[in-house]
Design an enzyme around this catalytic site. Sequence first.
Site, PDB file in Angstrom:
ATOM      1  N   GLY A   1      11.099  -0.072   4.540  1.00 15.48           N
ATOM      2  CA  GLY A   1      10.301   0.684   5.484  1.00 15.48           C
ATOM      3  C   GLY A   1       9.156   0.114   6.071  1.00 15.48           C
ATOM      4  N   GLY A   2       8.557   0.824   6.881  1.00 12.44           N
ATOM      5  CA  GLY A   2       7.352   0.087   7.582  1.00 12.44           C
ATOM      6  C   GLY A   2       6.206  -0.446   6.681  1.00 12.44           C
TER       7      GLY A   2
ATOM      8  CB  VAL B   1      11.860   1.557  -1.065  1.00 14.82           C
ATOM      9  CG1 VAL B   1      11.577   2.483  -2.490  1.00 14.82           C
ATOM     10  CG2 VAL B   1      10.547   1.740  -0.446  1.00 14.82           C
TER      11      VAL B   1
ATOM     12  CG  ASP C   1       4.360   7.646   8.531  1.00 14.43           C
ATOM     13  OD1 ASP C   1       4.809   7.952   9.609  1.00 14.43           O
ATOM     14  OD2 ASP C   1       4.797   6.648   7.726  1.00 14.43           O
TER      15      ASP C   1
HETATM   16  N1  ATP Z   1      11.274   7.932  -4.237  1.00 10.61           N
HETATM   17  C1  ATP Z   1      12.269   7.565  -3.389  1.00 10.61           C
HETATM   18  N2  ATP Z   1      13.467   7.576  -4.158  1.00 10.61           N
HETATM   19  C2  ATP Z   1      14.745   7.162  -3.534  1.00 10.61           C
HETATM   20  N3  ATP Z   1      14.756   6.445  -2.506  1.00 10.61           N
HETATM   21  C3  ATP Z   1      13.365   6.091  -1.967  1.00 10.61           C
HETATM   22  C4  ATP Z   1      12.397   6.739  -2.436  1.00 10.61           C
HETATM   23  N4  ATP Z   1      11.222   6.269  -1.627  1.00 10.61           N
HETATM   24  C5  ATP Z   1      11.736   5.568  -0.813  1.00 10.61           C
HETATM   25  N5  ATP Z   1      13.288   5.459  -0.692  1.00 10.61           N
HETATM   26  C6  ATP Z   1      14.030   4.892   0.210  1.00 10.61           C
HETATM   27  O1  ATP Z   1      13.456   3.499   0.748  1.00 10.61           O
HETATM   28  C7  ATP Z   1      13.731   3.324   2.056  1.00 10.61           C
HETATM   29  C8  ATP Z   1      12.341   3.079   2.617  1.00 10.61           C
HETATM   30  O2  ATP Z   1      11.297   3.798   2.246  1.00 10.61           O
HETATM   31  P1  ATP Z   1       9.959   3.908   2.907  1.00 10.61           P
HETATM   32  O3  ATP Z   1       9.267   5.034   2.861  1.00 10.61           O
HETATM   33  O4  ATP Z   1       9.217   2.422   2.734  1.00 10.61           O
HETATM   34  O5  ATP Z   1      10.483   3.633   4.430  1.00 10.61           O
HETATM   35  P2  ATP Z   1      10.273   4.485   5.645  1.00 10.61           P
HETATM   36  O6  ATP Z   1       9.969   6.081   5.270  1.00 10.61           O
HETATM   37  O7  ATP Z   1      11.408   4.374   6.589  1.00 10.61           O
HETATM   38  O8  ATP Z   1       9.026   3.784   6.406  1.00 10.61           O
HETATM   39  P3  ATP Z   1       7.499   3.991   6.087  1.00 10.61           P
HETATM   40  O9  ATP Z   1       7.103   2.965   5.035  1.00 10.61           O
HETATM   41  O10 ATP Z   1       6.793   3.703   7.272  1.00 10.61           O
HETATM   42  O11 ATP Z   1       7.285   5.303   5.763  1.00 10.61           O
HETATM   43  C9  ATP Z   1      13.730   4.988   2.407  1.00 10.61           C
HETATM   44  O12 ATP Z   1      14.484   5.032   3.628  1.00 10.61           O
HETATM   45  C10 ATP Z   1      14.627   5.633   1.162  1.00 10.61           C
HETATM   46  O13 ATP Z   1      15.887   5.446   1.492  1.00 10.61           O
END
Ligand code: ATP
Length: 667
Positions: free
Chosen positions: A358-359, A363, A474
Amino acid sequence: MSVLHLLLFLLLHVLPLASPAVDADQFTFDGFAGANLSLDGTATVTPDGLLMLTNGTTQLKGHAFYPVPVRFHEAANGNASSRSFSTAFVFGIVSEYDDFSSPGLAFVVSKSKNFSTALQSQYMGLANAANNGNSSNHFLAVELDTIVNAEFGDMSNNHVGVDVDGLSSIVADNAGYYEDGTGAFINMSLLNRTAAQVWVDFDARTSLVSVTMAPLELPKPKKPLLSATVNLSSVIQDKAYVGFSSSTGVVSSRHYVLAWSFKMDGGQAPPLNIQKLPALPFTTPKRRSKTLYILLPIASAALVLALAIAVVLIDRRRRRYAEVKEDWETEFGPHRFSYKDLFHATKGFSDERLLGIGGFGRVYKGVLPTSGAEVAVKKVSHESRQGMKEFISEVVSIGQIRHRNLVRLLGYCRRKRELLLVYDYMPNGSLDKLLHDHNTMVLSWSQRLGIINDVASSILYLHEDWEKVVLHRDVKASNVLLDADMNGRLGDFGLARLYDHGTDPHTTHVVGTMGYLAPELGHTGRASKASDIFAFGVFMLEVACGRRPVSQDEHGDHLLLADRVIEHWREGAITDAVDPRLRGDFPAEEASFVLKLCLLCSHPLPSARPGIRQIMQFLSGDTRLPEVSVEHVSVDVLALRQNQVVHSHSSLPSTEAGNISDVPAAR
Ligand SMILES: Nc1ncnc2c1ncn2[C@@H]1O[C@H](COP(=O)(O)OP(=O)(O)OP(=O)(O)O)[C@@H](O)[C@H]1O
Ligand SMILES: *[C@@H]1O[C@H](CO)[C@@H](O)[C@H](O)[C@H]1NC(C)=O
Ligand SMILES: *[C@@H]1O[C@H](CO)[C@@H](O)[C@H](O)[C@H]1NC(C)=O
Ligand SMILES: *[C@@H]1O[C@H](CO)[C@@H](O)[C@H](O)[C@H]1NC(C)=O
Ligand SMILES: *[C@@H]1O[C@H](CO)[C@@H](O)[C@H](O)[C@H]1NC(C)=O
Ligand SMILES: *[C@@H]1O[C@H](CO)[C@@H](O)[C@H](O)[C@H]1NC(C)=O
Ligand SMILES: *[C@@H]1O[C@H](CO)[C@@H](O)[C@H](O)[C@H]1NC(C)=O
Ligand SMILES: *[C@@H]1O[C@H](CO)[C@@H](O)[C@H](O)[C@H]1NC(C)=O
Ligand SMILES: *[C@@H]1O[C@H](CO)[C@@H](O)[C@H](O)[C@H]1NC(C)=O
């Protein structure tokens, strides 16, 4: 007389071994088998003819004297003067170790052969602490000393010395000899289990005691090892016993005399028959030397190496699992995870465990070793310590937020340039994958509405129901995750704050995602409930339409989803904007209402947006959505405010300025 002669004859010729020479002034023992010696303590004569002064038992002493005393003074006309003497002997020391022994042996000329009060060990059976050096002792000794006794001023553990009445030598030198011809000094070892020969000569004329030693195969070297002037008359007034004294200390050693000859009044002591000597017993020395001098260096080198490796490993391990912890964090203790646990939970943050990028960072999926719980670990790289305390306390307070539609934040861990956030694992991943990845299942309209409701209720909780207002900052489809029951859960809340804190307060750094950013954020940079609502409106549009908030048209121009929907609305068919993958399978009225609500929420003017509680009421049907016109939601903020507000929704010219009048003034 003739009987005595016969006896003498018998002694000299029939029993030559038993007593080679009866004359006390001269005798020779080429081996001691059957010798008539005066022995005490540990001293014995072994069956093969070795005079064994000590038998290997520690802390004992032994003496061997020629049984009859020798007259050392010549009394002539009442004048007393010492007589010269010369002696030669072969000795051998067999210690339990091949480089360490104690304490040695000595050739002794002593007024008394009663050394019952003398001590063993360093006193060598000659003296004790009280009488050491006392002139009443009346002895002259030549010591072959194998230990260093600081109290006696010993020079080395391999020295020869001349002692009078005590163990402190008058003169001493390292064992060895001066080579005839070259005059070079050759070191010898007293305790290398090799027999060596020693000569002691006293010249009464010069009062000089000389000590010479050499390996067995060599004749007596011309230059003595050491010489000392001794007033023997002051030591030995009349008669004295000659012999040997030895003792053991802490080490089990055997001190041997293999042969001995003695002669008074000038000339050399009778030469010893080296060929006829009994052999020194052969025993394998204990492995002290091997342990200490071969194995020990290896062992200690290995140990040092092992320690070094251990240090490196521990250090690597320390670095690998190193965390940053500050005092203020103790209060947040329970929310803190150890990096080691997270490391193991995610299989070392391996790619196979990567859920997405993600940004903020990567993860990973993890299984906590302690509870077996499935978690998602988000690694956020963070350079700044600034604002970290506020952020962590927010993380922790957020961690206390429990809502069925929020992804629970379980805790955190800090490392040098990294922050790790631990969340509940959401098995069905993020909503944006389901919406935009066309290989997955198609979410039905009712599922979509359910998720919208879920997210709305989570925002309601954050904005209104939690003890303090928490802005999400966000809201977007990728931050909405689906749990095992396909319920929508909002994640990532508060994380944007970290970047707010981390940046210079003078620069207004807008946090969020393109397309979801409320226009006023570009101007003020201040997040608010209204900016969260704006993003929620965009999110709802995304869910309903199955399209990303910003797309590119065929000319490469950015096209906002909201503008596309407004266009459909203007054309009188707003429901055309709904995701074509639903193939029209949705209630048109409801879809139209939802899209209008979306546009209202994403109104360019923050004050025009409804609050989250209101939105919930609209969604539940408790409150009817007021009639909103397309003009109301497509107001041109640029025209309205005459300043450069970025991210205006509308690229369309505002037709009827009058419609704006019912819009409350901005801010
Ligand atoms: N709690 C979770 N359980 C399962 N998958 C997750 C979880 N959190 C994040 N992910 C997975 O990891 C990916 C990246 O998450 P993240 O929240 O960092 O990215 P984002 O939401 O695209 O960007 P940002 O960090 O800007 O919010 C998500 O698209 C999701 O598929
Ligand atoms: C040993 O010598 C002593 C002194 O001369 C003598 O008294 C003794 O009898 C001798 N013993 C033997 C066995 O010769
Ligand atoms: C050495 O001699 C002492 C005293 O004579 C004795 O007690 C001890 O047993 C002897 N040791 C050995 C190994 O013979
Ligand atoms: C004994 O001593 C005296 C005086 O010192 C000396 O004249 C004499 O020669 C000495 N006798 C001998 C045998 O040395
Ligand atoms: C040796 O000397 C001690 C004391 O000095 C004495 O008790 C002992 O009897 C003596 N031993 C002999 C054999 O004379
Ligand atoms: C030396 O020994 C004698 C007799 O044992 C004793 O009387 C004397 O005091 C001792 N001298 C010293 C300096 O210890
Ligand atoms: C003899 O041994 C002594 C002590 O171990 C040492 O200092 C000296 O250098 C040695 N000399 C020779 C010639 O080996
Ligand atoms: C012991 O030392 C002597 C003299 O230094 C030497 O001749 C002899 O070879 C040595 N023996 C051993 C076993 O090293
Ligand atoms: C040697 O000692 C005796 C007895 O103590 C003394 O009479 C004599 O003068 C001494 N000789 C020397 C050279 O010191």
